[in-house]
Design a protein around this motif. Sequence first.
Motif, PDB file in Angstrom:
ATOM      1  N   PHE A 149      -3.396  36.024  10.253  1.00 18.86           N
ATOM      2  CA  PHE A 149      -2.647  36.507   9.083  1.00 18.86           C
ATOM      3  C   PHE A 149      -2.973  35.619   7.871  1.00 18.86           C
ATOM      4  O   PHE A 149      -2.190  34.738   7.510  1.00 18.86           O
ATOM      5  N   PRO A 150      -4.133  35.815   7.256  1.00 11.37           N
ATOM      6  CA  PRO A 150      -4.538  34.959   6.130  1.00 11.37           C
ATOM      7  C   PRO A 150      -3.598  35.045   4.932  1.00 11.37           C
ATOM      8  O   PRO A 150      -3.657  34.204   4.037  1.00 11.37           O
ATOM      9  N   GLU A 151      -2.708  36.049   4.922  1.00  8.10           N
ATOM     10  CA  GLU A 151      -1.755  36.139   3.810  1.00  8.10           C
ATOM     11  C   GLU A 151      -0.691  35.048   3.870  1.00  8.10           C
ATOM     12  O   GLU A 151       0.018  34.818   2.892  1.00  8.10           O
ATOM     13  N   PHE A 152      -0.567  34.367   5.014  1.00 11.01           N
ATOM     14  CA  PHE A 152       0.414  33.289   5.152  1.00 11.01           C
ATOM     15  C   PHE A 152      -0.279  31.930   5.106  1.00 11.01           C
ATOM     16  O   PHE A 152      -1.267  31.701   5.803  1.00 11.01           O
ATOM     17  N   SER A 153       0.281  31.036   4.287  1.00 11.10           N
ATOM     18  CA  SER A 153      -0.196  29.654   4.288  1.00 11.10           C
ATOM     19  C   SER A 153       0.835  28.797   5.025  1.00 11.10           C
ATOM     20  O   SER A 153       2.031  29.070   4.971  1.00 11.10           O
ATOM     21  N   GLN A 154       0.362  27.784   5.737  1.00  6.35           N
ATOM     22  CA  GLN A 154       1.272  26.866   6.415  1.00  6.35           C
ATOM     23  C   GLN A 154       0.927  25.443   6.000  1.00  6.35           C
ATOM     24  O   GLN A 154      -0.218  25.142   5.640  1.00  6.35           O
ATOM     25  N   ILE A 155       1.918  24.569   6.030  1.00  8.43           N
ATOM     26  CA  ILE A 155       1.687  23.187   5.627  1.00  8.43           C
ATOM     27  C   ILE A 155       2.497  22.265   6.523  1.00  8.43           C
ATOM     28  O   ILE A 155       3.594  22.617   6.975  1.00  8.43           O
ATOM     29  N   LEU A 156       1.920  21.109   6.815  1.00  9.38           N
ATOM     30  CA  LEU A 156       2.544  20.109   7.677  1.00  9.38           C
ATOM     31  C   LEU A 156       2.940  18.907   6.837  1.00  9.38           C
ATOM     32  O   LEU A 156       2.089  18.305   6.173  1.00  9.38           O
ATOM     33  N   TRP A 157       4.224  18.557   6.849  1.00 10.80           N
ATOM     34  CA  TRP A 157       4.724  17.405   6.106  1.00 10.80           C
ATOM     35  C   TRP A 157       5.355  16.416   7.073  1.00 10.80           C
ATOM     36  O   TRP A 157       6.430  16.670   7.626  1.00 10.80           O
ATOM     37  N   ILE A 158       4.666  15.293   7.285  1.00 11.35           N
ATOM     38  CA  ILE A 158       5.151  14.267   8.206  1.00 11.35           C
ATOM     39  C   ILE A 158       4.917  12.882   7.616  1.00 11.35           C
ATOM     40  O   ILE A 158       4.109  12.720   6.693  1.00 11.35           O
TER      41      ILE A 158
END
Length: 353
Positions: free
Chosen positions: A109-118
Amino acid sequence: MEHVTEGSWESLPVPLHPQVLGALRELGFPYMTPVQSATIPLFMRNKDVAAEAVTGSGKTLAFVIPILEILLRREEKLKKSQVGAIIITPTRELAIQIDEVLSHFTKHFPEFSQILWIGGRNPGEDVERFKQQGGNIIVATPGRLEDMFRRKAEGLDLASCVRSLDVLVLDEADRLLDMGFEASINTILEFLPKQRRTGLFSATRTQEVENLVRAGLRNPVRVSVKEKGVAASSAQKTPSRLENYYMVCEADEKFNQLVHFLRSHKQEKHLVFFSTCACVEYYGKALEVLVKGVKIMCIHGKMKYTRNKIFMEFRKLQSGILVCTDVMARGIDIPEVNWVLQYDPPSNAVLPC
């Protein structure tokens, strides 16, 4: 309490997107676990969910799949900077793991971006990454997420970005509270819209968890999932297939016995738990000298920048020893671990793996 059954993904009352089903086939999961079959339909019916289930019961997919399905069904598609879902989890290692599972689905689903914040990363770089690529789905530890809400001067108005939030997940909620994140979570909740779906997942149900349920969830459906053959009244905390052993010895013989055990199992993969960061450092160095020919690594909560790298490296090893504190004690999926050794008594009766 909801009745729980297992079944195929196709048996869910609300059909899943074909590409979600395809990703599940790729991962080799043809059937749901009880926690998944119980919670996914509730999310899809706009319910808040408070789920109690043991570690290893499939909780991650129980919230990753509804997040994707809910965002796919939005009438107004998310813009790059709009946040549709937030997953909060207590440790960096768990966050990395969840982010990896999520990426197996979002690649379809390239329409969704995800990001990791740690923690352990430069927060300024996290801000820039969000500004450039967005983050429709955020996976974060509480401290870093709280910090991101204070970065308006750097051009990140996260409070505005989360107005579009559909789903909040609090993973390993009892550990979030045990580790002292209650104030951070309460601060984060103040920024989030009240009209959202919230899932809280926990291995135990304490009074502190109940307080968080009341603060963060609206009329939640409570789900308690036990393994087959376990009575509903049983306070089961560990998977039934886990075998537990103990050794009684004199205090001055304890470390010798540990060394002897590790020397006898050199071709296997071990987690060895100590009570403090200082113990991990001290005994890690001692084991390097006394157990030759084995890769020995250390992880504890005071490591700022090397923890993520060590964790990822150990996951790839065929054999080795990870000396660690209880930062690694819950929900971590490390392939092919043969032995979990608790050298020091745990500070809390529910912490041992």
